[in-house]
Design an enzyme around this catalytic site. Structure first.
Site, PDB file in Angstrom:
ATOM      1  N   GLU A 219     -19.418 -14.024  21.780  1.00  0.00           N
ATOM      2  CA  GLU A 219     -19.255 -12.788  22.537  1.00  0.00           C
ATOM      3  C   GLU A 219     -18.929 -12.979  24.017  1.00  0.00           C
ATOM      4  O   GLU A 219     -18.102 -12.238  24.560  1.00  0.00           O
ATOM      5  CB  GLU A 219     -20.522 -11.930  22.399  1.00  0.00           C
TER       6      GLU A 219
ATOM      7  N   CYS B  13       0.827  -1.212   0.000  1.00  0.00           N
ATOM      8  CA  CYS B  13       0.000   0.000   0.000  1.00  0.00           C
ATOM      9  C   CYS B  13       0.859   1.258   0.000  1.00  0.00           C
ATOM     10  O   CYS B  13       0.349   2.351  -0.280  1.00  0.00           O
ATOM     11  CB  CYS B  13      -0.949   0.013   1.196  1.00  0.00           C
TER      12      CYS B  13
END
Length: 1366
Positions: free
Chosen positions: A1299, A81
């Site tokens: 979770e 990038c």
């Protein structure tokens, strides 16, 4: 010794190779990065855009260069990038697809990542694979002993460090570390975790046979022959419209700066371009000059006096040179100096940045833009100089002089850095009996680097021994603490020079340092940074002072031998800016139980699609090739919390190449509505209209020919605000209360109180009244940012590809915005690169904005949010303010608790009205006797907060632990005893949770609590920790055990199963694959349920099942993928389908059995098709009201060690026991447990979510927001997936795992508090203060400045004062 490049031809096109394929370009914008080219112009999509800053590793590729003289290939990773394409002339690039793929066969790296369950969402996995591949490739070039077949020359530590710069938000890193370590020559296979290759206890020979073969000599990617004869050196690469120059000597370089070039011509000097990651350059450059092939800039050499480092030499090359080369006439002390410089440089950025970033570029950024450089600090300490060329003028300056000058002109060039070979003299002082000592320091959020420091320092001293230690000369340099440049503490140097070191001298010196290192106004944690300077100087000089017992460090071995005998004791307690212990991880252990009752359900099968995720073949939304005429969008968002928007101006379209339109609320078609998202609580606008209501609210979408053009245009936007006649914005919950600004919580969602609070308080022996807790936010930081692609279709239809957790709602919102019937809108989601709740509601406006632009312009429109925009507009976790009053008995039993909770929901309702229920659901894990509360959901002018893994539950669990800790502190009791006495009985559990509690045998917390205490050896470790804390002055340890009770809700979910002619099976479910293994469990359930037909061949049905993408028109009522239970509800929906299919096939099977005897699956299905049996079934699973809610249980023990001089916390060990019921896939559930736990560590310990005065998020990049990395997870992580047997009302007795384990990470925070408590006791003893320690609260996150502040910013001074008083 010199390292230089040879000259070659002088002109030509840009030629390079990708995975062996030749690319030759004649016209390319020089600002184009390698990643842009890969993703826009090739089929190779494995490198992902995670941050655009070089901070995450998702885009890592292997870069190979051929040296024609040595006929050798140099291989190293780069961040694609940041790497400019034009800098790759003559180079070969390898991506993960180039290693292997599903067609040609996977590379063993891919196979092992899949087999060790090291890929969840998979977005980061290709970058991980390339980092490891580079390490393996370069290890084979070393001269170490040949490893056993199947292994490499890497060590375990090197294998772990190979991915130290790569981020993962899903796995918790442990399985990734195992996959990497499986290649190491010194690995003990017994230490590797659960995998699909062998079962626990199988002999080593079996394990070696089953591990995918690795033959390092069979290089996967040969350097292409067509590049070998082609030199990279051309004076200019022939590009039709742009200029990229490659000078090969100083004269050519000068000519490029000649007077014929106009002053307004913008010139960019290029080496590695890594500075773009920090300074997001938007400027247009007319001329690019590649400096890497000028010999004076590209070589490292030495003479008798100094090492000369060319400014274009990469940091990695400098490190190798300093480590591997004999440093000539330098003394042994001098050699240690260079080794320590190299070691410090290894903590700068990450390997793939150091491989291309130059040392000169780092210095120029520091000089020109005040970059907080480590390199300037360490080089000033060793008296380095720099050489600069301006035209024909050459000059040499000290590095200090260079930094103090005005910013260097763009047409001046830093040529080289000269580092003197050190003898025992610094500034001409020091004789033959003297010794040199040198040390460098940095305090940063991550031990292995990839994080800017709060402060760095480098100290060089010349001492002699005569009746103690005399300082002949000393250099003290500090940097990165909120000043423009690194500075020398000259007053301190002057004071110390000539002094005989003593406690008194050291005390005066640290006082002077505190006055010298003063951050500029506005610097965060200014007092902490000054305190660090004191700590570092104390660490450096204290070994020279005879305290009777002292810390040791900063010295060469020879010098330690010359110190007074007592002053070199306790050497292992040294802290050199990061805690000792170089190993990234020590070990991990997993205990799982798999059952065959529902085979293949219950088996730890490999996650579906994990191999193609590793190879980069898995298709995410941004990997879908752009349709013809596709446009790209970028959001313009508000930077004000409440203001009229009078206009938006961007540069004219002629200046901004390729801009097609700016879409705002004014472009919504007639019949449509300005709606961007919806929940059952209401809708939020897509764009601000004439009034923006929070910073971060989208105002418009710039649409351009490329994503880069759209981003540049959005960045250039100027918004004209007007706040006239508007009330001040509401930016705090306190202000919301004053102005009665709340969201309504429907009565059915408001939790019920328990017991009589007044009565409970009357029964209490002790009370704590009106104590406060504050909790901040947390960013989702999924690796794949928000993204969507909208394609107009025939008959006014729209197809939208979205990375979203709830396609059904996106379809509804898009249709409403465009004024279309819902059947005209199709939303397709195949997989999501991480969600954690952030791609539910907050993904809707992204998809809707693309659809609106595509609808208006009648062209496809896509967007991929840059990391900054994503972090600003998505909201994050809910901040809260809690005030509590609690009554309790003298034995620690709580009798009553009242809570006043203010929840900051931001500007939109989102899912915020469910927060009170969620907070109380996890807080009720203890028996509070009586529980009352007043919870208000505050509407403020901040970005809308949304679901974030464990929304409300993680806060509720923390509140509970804070209260228990406070009770224990008041009673002077062990907090574990207070926890234990307040754990629920089944009777009290029923009182607090009602029907969710289930039946008594399902309540497993008590058993888990006791078993974990025993298996973690908690009692013995408490004693060991007490002894450690008594022996160690500057490091303290703490341990904590916490429980969780987590309430879950199962929601309705659709499913469809179809059996094709060849017996293969296609499955659709409402649940979305986010990396949580939903598809994997669904495949297992499909195979199990269909196998009940009892045919031959059904034992291999798992291989015949494919789960396909979600399509909102194909399978309706898909609902939300959230709350951890979508996997089990999707599985149950599929089981309902399969049961019907088995019922339909039953009569035919019986008939065939009568005719043929045994019936084969394929034959049965073929005949069923011939006989027109309906082999497609839809179902909609609706859970029974009596069983849709249930409780999950778990516990964790964590032990931490803190460095009280720096505030650094190291997690020594975490032991987790978690009730998964009867796990559908223990490997998947284990991955969810570990990943959630580490994400929780991020919330409690690392992830600082900051906003400015207007509420705009400023923790908006990998530079400013630090999620956990492999060096910040527990050194030892032990997890047991507890099989609690049969839970009749659950899906095949299973329980959720996504979770709840996140809540267990509070154990790390509590252990840190325990360690701080020990440090504060010690501090009191030094200050001669009697009595119990004053109560204190440890903030969330407990980052280094927070910990150090509680341990005492003046702890060094207090210690020295205690010695002097004695």
């Amino acid at each position: 010794m010199e390292e230089t490049e040879k000259k070659g031809p002088r002109n030509g096109n840009l030629v390079f190779a990708i995975n062996g394929e030749k690319f030759e370009l004649t016209n390319i914008d020089p600002s184009t990065t390698l990643l842009e080219f890969l993703r826009s112009h090739t089929r190779f999509k494995s490198p992902k855009l995670g941050c655009g800053e070089g901070g995450c590793g998702a885009c890592v590729v292997l870069l190979s260069k051929h040296d024609p003289i040595l006929d050798q290939v140099e291989d190293f990773t780069v961040s694609s990038c940041l790497t400019l394409l034009c800098s790759l002339n003559g180079c070969s690039i390898t991506t993960s697809e180039g290693l292997g793929n599903s067609k040609d066969g996977f590379h063993p790296i891919h196979e092992r990542f899949a087999g060790f369950h090291a890929s969840q969402c998979g977005f980061c996995t290709p970058g991980m694979c390339m980092s490891l591949f580079s390490a393996l490739t370069n290890a084979e070039k070393t001269h170490g002993p040949e490893p056993l077949t199947g292994f490499s020359k890497l060590t375990v530590s090197e294998a772990e460090r190979a991915i130290a710069g790569n981020l993962c938000r899903c796995t918790g890193y442990r399985p990734i570390a195992d996959a990497c370590k499986s290649f190491a020559a010194d690995v003990d296979l017994e230490d590797l975790g659960i995998n699909s290759f062998w079962r626990k206890g199988e002999p080593k020979e079996v394990k070696l046979k089953r591990l995918p073969s690795y033959y390092p000599k069979d290089r996967v990617t040969k350097f292409p022959e067509f590049l070998k004869g082609r030199s990279t050196l051309k004076m200019k690469i022939n590009l039709e419209n742009f200029s990229w120059y490659i000078p090969t000597n100083l004269e050519e370089l000068r000519s490029l700066f000649n007077s014929n070039v106009a002053d307004d011509v913008q010139i960019k000097l290029v080496v590695g371009s890594t500075g773009m990651g920090y300074y997001k350059e938007l400027e247009h450059y007319d001329r690019y000059i590649d400096l890497r092939y000028v010999p004076e800039l590209s070589m490292i050499r030495r003479n008798e006096k100094e090492i000369i480092i060319g400014a274009a030499v990469t940091i990695s090359r400098v490190i190798v040179f300093l480590k591997e080369n004999d440093t000539g006439n330098s003394s042994s002390d001098g050699k240690q100096v260079f080794l320590k410089i190299a070691n410090h440089m290894e903590k700068i950025a990450s390997g793939f940045i150091r491989n291309s970033g130059s040392i000169g570029g780092n210095l120029v950024m520091a000089q020109r833009k005040h970059f907080p450089s480590d390199i300037t600090t360490i080089l000033i300490a060793v008296s380095s100089t720099v050489s600069i060329m301006t035209g024909h003028k050459h000059e040499t300056l000290t590095l200090e002089e260079f930094l103090a000058r005005p910013p260097i002109h763009t047409r001046s060039v830093l040529l080289s850095i000269q580092v003197p070979l050190l003898d025992r003299k610094i500034n001409g002082n020091g004789g033959s009996g003297s010794k040199l000592a040198f040390e460098t320091y940095r305090a940063s959020p991550r031990p292995l680097g990839n994080a800017l420091p709060y402060l760095n320092a480098a100290f060089l001293v010349n001492v002699s021994h005569a009746n103690g230690v005399i300082v002949n000369d000393i250099r003290l340099v500090f940097g990165a603490y909120g000043t423009k440049h690194s500075i020398r503490a000259r007053k301190v140097e002057d004071y110390l020079s000539g002094k005989r070191l003593s406690a008194n001298v050291l005390y005066e010196a640290v006082k002077l340092v505190k006055g010298a290192v003063i951050p500029e106004f506005g610097t965060s944690y200014a007092a902490y940074r000054s305190s660090l300077a004191v700590s570092f100087l104390f660490q450096f000089l204290s070994p020279f002072v005879n305290f009777g017992s002292a810390i040791c460090g900063g010295l060469s071995d020879e010098l330690v031998g010359h110190l007074p005998k007592d002053s070199s004791t306790n050497c292992n307690e040294i802290s050199t800016g990061q805690l000792v212990n170089s190993a990234v991880l020590s070990s991990a252990k997993q205990e799982v139980q798999s059952g065959r009752e529902y085979y293949p359900v219950g088996e730890p099968t490999t996650k579906s699609g994990s191999a193609i995720q590793a190879s980069g073949e898995a298709v995410y939304v941004d990997d879908i090739p752009s349709p013809p005429n596709c446009l790209h969008g970028a959001f313009i968002y508000s930077t004000k919390p409440l203001a009229h928007v009078r206009g938006v101006e961007i540069k004219s379209y002629t200046q901004l190449n390729g801009v097609a339109a700016v879409i705002s609320y004014k472009d919504i078609p007639e019949g449509g509505e300005n709606v961007g998202s919806k929940t059952i609580f209401g809708v939020e606008p897509l764009f601000a209209d004439d009034l923006t209501r929070c910073a971060g609210e989208p105002i418009a979408l710039v649409v351009a020919e490329t994503q880069k053009s759209a981003n540049i245009a959005a960045n250039s936007a100027v918004i004209n605000y007007d706040t006239e006649n508007l009330d001040p914005p509401i930016l705090t919950v306190e202000e919301a209360v004053k102005r009665s600004s709340f969201f309504e919580v429907p009565p059915f969602l408001y939790p019920e109180k328990v017991g009589d609070f007044s009565k409970g308080m009357a029964e209490a022996d002790h009370k704590i009244l009106c104590s406060e807790i504050k909790l901040g936010s947390q960013n989702h930081f999924y690796m794949e940012t928000q993204t969507a692609l909208a394609v107009p279709d025939e008959d006014n239809c729209m197809v939208v590809y979205s990375s979203i957790q709830v396609p059904e709602y996106a379809q509804i919102v898009i249709a409403k915005c465009l004024g279309l019937p819902q059947h005209n809108v199709r939303v397709i989601t195949r997989r999501v690169g991480g969600g954690f709740g952030g791609k539910a509601i907050r993904a809707m406006p992204v998809a809707t904005a693309c659809a609106l632009a595509a609808h208006k312009l009648r062209r496809p429109v896509r967007t991929y949010l840059n990391r900054k925009t994503d972090m600003i507009i998505t909201g994050g976790r809910h901040p809260m303010k809690i005030t509590y009053s609690v009554g309790f008995k003298s034995n620690g039993k709580v009798t009553a608790l009242h809570l006043d909770i203010l929840i900051d929901a931001g500007i939109g309702a989102d899912i915020s009205p469910v927060m009170p229920l969620n907070v109380l659901g996890s807080l009720k894990k203890y028996n509070w006797g009586a529980l009352s509360f007043d919870i208000k959901v505050c509407k403020t002018n901040r970005s809308s907060k949304t679901a974030m893994r464990g929304p409300g539950e993680v806060q509720g669990s923390f509140i509970a632990e804070t209260i228990v800790e406070n009770v224990a502190s008041i009673l002077l009791m062990e907090v574990d005893s207070v926890r234990n006495i307040n754990l629920h009985t089944f009777e009290s559990l029923n009182v607090f949770y009602g029907g969710s509690a289930g039946e008594a045998p399902e309540y497993t917390l008590g058993e888990i609590w006791d078993k974990l205490g025993a298996s973690s050896c908690m009692v013995q470790r408490i004693k060991t920790i007490e002894q450690f804390n008594q022996r160690n002055r500057w490091h303290k340890r703490g341990i904590s055990r916490v429980p969780i009770v987590h309430q879950l809700i199962v929601r309705p979910t659709p499913g469809r199963v179809s059996i094709l002619w060849d017996g293969s099976i296609v499955v659709e479910v409402g649940g979305i694959e986010l990396g949580q293994g939903l598809w994997t469990k669904v495949k297992q359930m499909t195979a199990y349920a269909l196998s009940s037909i009892g045919c031959d061949g059904t034992e291999n049905l798992l291989e015949k099942v494919r789960v396909i993408q979600s399509d909102s028109l194909s399978l309706v009522q898909g609902g939300f993928t959230s709350g951890s239970t979508t996997s089990e509800s999707s599985c149950e929906a599929v089981r309902l389908c399969c049961n019907i299919l088995v019922e339909r096939l039953g009569p035919l099977k019986s008939k065939l059995q009568e005719q043929m005897g045994a019936v084969n699956w394929n034959a049965l299905i073929l005949q069923a098709h011939f006989e027109a049996v309906n082999l497609a079934v839809n179902s909609y699973y609706v859970p029974d009201l009596n069983s849709m809610q249930y409780l999950n249980y778990g516990a964790a023990v964590s032990e931490v060690e803190i460095d009280i001089l720096t505030g650094e916390t190291k997690i020594m060990q975490s032991d987790i026991m978690y009730d998964c019921g009867q796990s559908m896939n223990p490997a998947v559930d284990l991955g969810q447990i570990e990943g959630a736990f580490v994400q929780g560590i991020g919330f409690f310990m690392l992830e600082e979510y900051l906003t400015d005065a207007d509420g705009l998020t400023i923790s908006d990049s990998t530079w400013t927001y630090k999620i956990p990395t492999i060096d910040t997870i527990p050194k030892q992580l032990n997890v047991e997936v507890w099989n609690s047997g049969h839970n009749k009302k659950r899906v095949l007795s299973s329980k959720a795992s996504g979770e709840p384990p996140l809540l267990l990470a509070v154990s790390v925070h509590c252990a840190t508090r325990a360690a701080i408590k020990e440090a504060r006791k010690q501090l009191k003893s030094w200050s001669r203060i009697d009595g119990p320690d004053s109560a204190f609260q440890l903030d969330v996150p407990a980052i280094m400045p927070v910990v150090k502040n509680l341990c005492g910013l003046d702890i060094v001074e207090r210690y020295l004062e205690s010695l002097l008083t004695d």
